[in-house]
Design an enzyme around this catalytic site. Structure first.
Site: not given
Length: 842
Positions: A31, A77, A121
């Protein structure tokens, strides 16, 4: 408890330790820390690979960010969508990454800390540079591993052509460690990497000639270089950043500080807000208004000043109290073979080059295998085209494709792959043109196979390929530095502003010193009239003269055993005929102390030099001490104790040696001792030393010490009643340290006690001073060499019970001799100053 279950008792402390270590290693490896090879954490790698999977390349239409995030989450993921979207957003922000990897369309946030629009968006696609990081993934260049549910394969590392860890940096907080790597300029990194490939033994200091410092996406100024140097050399350091500002007159009588660039990772809106608070609190005065006039053309923050404000003073306060100056704490920790390691600049380049070498090797192996497979098929097709009638008849006579394949294999000794290709061959390949194409393709493949095998056999060729690809990357994406470098005030050393030119240092017997440009001691041709020498006070004369450079050091030793330092460029400058300045006024020497010795030292920071050189000191009571030059390499304004002087004793001489010279000491009683320097062990700076020679009586004392190398030099001794002589060094046998010595002059009432010992050559002069103040100068070559135990000859006639007070070996100024000759007389000026300046002072 259910059937078949049982309770196992374990120590909770051991279980907690084990579970926490497993958790921390998972965070570190999976990570938080980047891989040293491609510079990516798993989430970055998965986002880019997922985008390639979706086909959102730089030359394709944008895709909704939500679509990309969903794909990455579903396939690779298994974490929250915000972690993937935040990663993608950061890779699209030109103020976050030096070379953005994602091309975003829509609101992706701002340098003011504004949040990006929701992923439904915005739209995204890969940048061209990211495609070069994914290039050759389909050629088995890297290892793949199963994804979280074993349904798909994902790359464990990307075969990147770009040294991404260096050019884009990385940041992450793991368990018990963190990483914070600054970005760098791609052009510089490529040039540094190529320099490393050309010379694997290159030093970090040499790499820094190519990779000068970090290069931040927001530009700004790197203030001070020590932190950069430390980070490059050790992997840890503190890089200070300052915003770029200028002072403008905005209207008549009113000035403003205009900030065009701010430090990396500084929130512009927060910086302005906190500055306004400091102005209101009165901690920063002189500012009447703050405005943000930034637009799409660039950044412009205006600090309007009051009429009486001094712009530079206000600017320095902004640097001191606000985020206009901040620091980047470099902590280069990355995963190397799955383990976290601290890396310096050379380590990071080394691991990238090793990775690229493996990628090029595996790609070449893949291409070779594919080429050989295709050549194998072409061999079969060519056999078929050469025997086309028989092949057609054989296929037509077969009941099934399998039977046809078996007949072809049996008839033409083909492989199963070749037979399959012939059976599936189209009719158009039977035309003459197509047959020619087959042969041409086969010939090309044979050449390609030979070339690929040559690449695999020669590491130098593989390295050339890496360099060629790096140069292509530089040409495509390389740009100018954005962050300029400025030395901070405490790093601006005066020697950086002074050229390291050769100069002549001259010191008179009375302690007057000056520095003169070497070109004043010009070479004269035969017959020149010479030049006037240095002016001195009455009864003073030039005693020490040597060539040095402006950056050298002068070590000054006093009779109380103290050492003082002076940089050569700090010595007052004076013309050749000037008398100089009193040395007593230039150093913090005590009133009742006096200067005894000078040593010209090349460098006090060169580790090898200061550890290979020694300082030998002797006192009047026969004590000798040897110390490494290293002990005197840390200058202090008020000097240091160079030797522990015992009561009733004082320092007599100090010499610089190489550790293997011979030492000679002479006594007032007429004895002298010669022993190897190696007989004196080196000791600490504050030590008093050891016995060098045994005195003949309580009234006896050492009158001189010389250091000789070889037996070419002569030893000159002078007695108080004006007798002296020259002897060969070889006349003095080598003994052990601490002995009584051997006779050097036959001391009688007529000769008087020994007063001085010097090592001389025919080119030297002697200056003899009597207690009544009379001085006489004579050439050493006027004294013939004679035996060690003789009485010597009269070197000066003394009157009225006068005695010799001091003897000094001085530089023979041939210019001065020539000037004293009659005009028109033929003067031999060949022995010019330049030919004599190289002698170290004695």
């Amino acid at each position: 408890m259910a059937e078949g279950e049982k309770i196992i008792k374990i120590n909770i402390e051991d279980e907690m330790k084990s579970a926490y270590i497993d958790y921390s290693m998972s965070v570190i490896v999976s990570r938080a820390l980047p891989d040293v090879r491609d510079g990516f954490k798993p989430v970055h790698r998965r986002v880019l690979y997922g985008m390639q999977d979706l086909g959102v390349f730089s030359n394709r239409p944008y895709k909704k960010s939500a679509r990309i995030v969903g794909d990455v989450l579903g396939k690779y993921h298994p974490h929250g969508d915000s972690s993937v979207y935040d990663t993608m957003v950061r890779m699209a922000q030109p103020w976050s990454l030096r070379y953005p990897l994602v091309d975003g369309q829509g609101n992706f946030g701002s340098v003011d800390g504004d949040s990006p629009a929701a992923m439904r968006y915005t739209e995204s696609r890969l940048q061209k540079i990211a495609e070069d990081m994914l290039a050759d993934l389909d050629k088995e260049t890297v290892d793949f591993a199963p994804n979280f549910d074993d349904s798909l394969q994902e790359p464990t590392v990307l075969p990147t052509k770009i040294p991404n860890l260096l050019v884009n940096g990385a940041a992450g907080i793991a368990v018990g460690m963190a990483t914070n790597m600054p970005p760098h300029n791609l052009t510089e990194v490529v040039e540094g990497t190529i320099a490393y490939i050309d010379n694997r033994d290159i030093e970090i200091e040499e790499l820094m000639q190519y990779i000068k410092a970090p290069d931040f996406p927001t530009g700004a100024t790197i203030y001070g270089y020590e932190g950069v140097k430390e980070a490059f050399e050790t992997g840890r350091g503190r890089v200070v950043m300052r915003g770029k500002a200028s002072i403008e007159e905005i209207r008549e009588g009113r000035e403003a500080i205009i900030v065009h660039e701010i430090p990396y990772q500084v929130n512009k809106a927060d910086m302005i807000k906190k500055t306004a608070e400091l102005v209101n609190e009165g901690r920063i005065d002189g500012i009447s208004d703050i405005r943000d006039e930034s637009d799409r053309k660039g950044m412009r923050i205006v600090y309007e000043l009051k009429r009486d404000a001094i712009p530079n003073v206000v600017l320095n306060k902004l640097y001191k109290y606000t985020y206009l100056q901040t620091s980047f704490s470099v902590n280069n920790i990355a995963l190397v073979n799955g383990k976290p390691e601290m890396l310096n600049l050379k380590d990071m380049i080394h691991h990238f080059v090793e990775h690229r070498h493996e990628v090029v090797t595996r790609r070449t192996q893949y291409e070779l295998r594919k080429a050989e497979e295709r050549a194998h098929i072409l061999e079969g097709l060519i056999i078929a085209s050469d025997n086309i009638d028989e092949v057609i008849a054989l296929i037509r006579g077969s009941k099934s494709p399998e039977e046809a394949r078996e007949k072809l294999i049996a008839r033409f000794e083909l492989s199963d792959i070749q037979a399959r290709a012939i059976v599936e061959m189209r009719l158009r390949q039977l035309t003459g043109l197509e047959q020619d194409k087959l042969r041409a393709e086969y010939d090309e493949l044979i050449e390609k196979i030979a070339d690929l095998k040559d690449i695999l056999a020669n590491e130098s060729r593989r390295m050339d390929i890496i360099k060629t690809e790096l140069i292509e990357v530089k040409e495509k994406y390389g740009d100018e530095r954005r962050s300029n470098i400025e030395y901070s005030a405490n790093e601006m050393k005066i020697e950086d502003l002074i050229p390291n030119e050769e100069v002549v240092i001259s010191i008179s017997h009375a302690g007057y010193i000056k520095r003169t440009a070497l070109n004043e001691y010009r070479v004269q041709s035969r017959g020149g009239v010479g030049a006037k020498g240095a002016a001195t006070r009455d009864k003073d004369f030039l005693e020490h003269l040597f060539v040095s450079t402006n950056h050298n050091w002068l070590l000054i030793f006093t009779e109380k055993g103290k050492c003082f330092w002076m940089r050569i460029f700090e010595v007052p400058e004076g013309a050749k005929n000037a008398k100089g300045r009193a040395l007593q006024n230039l150093i913090n020497i005590e009133q009742d102390d006096s200067i005894k010795a000078f040593i010209n030292v090349a460098d006090l920071k060169d580790e090898e030099y200061i550890k290979d050189k020694y300082i030998i000191m002797c006192t009047k009571k026969g004590v000798i001490k040897k110390t490494k030059l290293d002990a005197y390499s840390r200058p202090r304004t008020n000097g240091i104790n160079a030797i522990g002087i015992r009561e009733g004793d004082e320092l007599l001489e100090a010499k610089l040696t190489n550790g293997s010279m011979e030492i000679m000491m002479a006594l007032k009683s007429g004895k002298a001792i010669r022993f190897n320097e190696e007989k004196v062990r080196f000791m600490g700076r504050t030590a008093s030393g050891v016995r060098g020679v045994t005195l003949a009586s309580a009234k006896d004392e050492v009158v001189g010490m010389i250091c000789v190398e070889g037996e070419d030099a002569n030893v000159l001794v002078v007695s108080s009643n004006g007798y002296g002589k020259r002897s060969e060094v070889a006349d003095y046998r080598v003994t052990n340290r601490g002995g009584k010595g051997v006779k050097t002059i036959n001391v009688t009432d007529k000769t008087g006690e020994l007063i001085a010992m010097k090592n001389v050559t025919d080119d030297d002069d002697l200056m003899i001073i009597t207690k009544n103040g009379i001085t006489i100068r004579m050439h050493v070559d006027e004294l013939r060499v004679m035996g060690r135990a003789t009485q010597g000859v009269k070197v000066i006639t003394l009157r009225n019970s006068d005695e010799i007070a001091a003897v000094a070996k001085v530089y023979r100024d041939r210019d001065e001799e020539a000037a004293e000759g009659e005009e028109g007389e033929t003067n031999d000026a060949e022995g010019t100053a330049d030919n004599n300046l190289g002698n170290e002072e004695e």
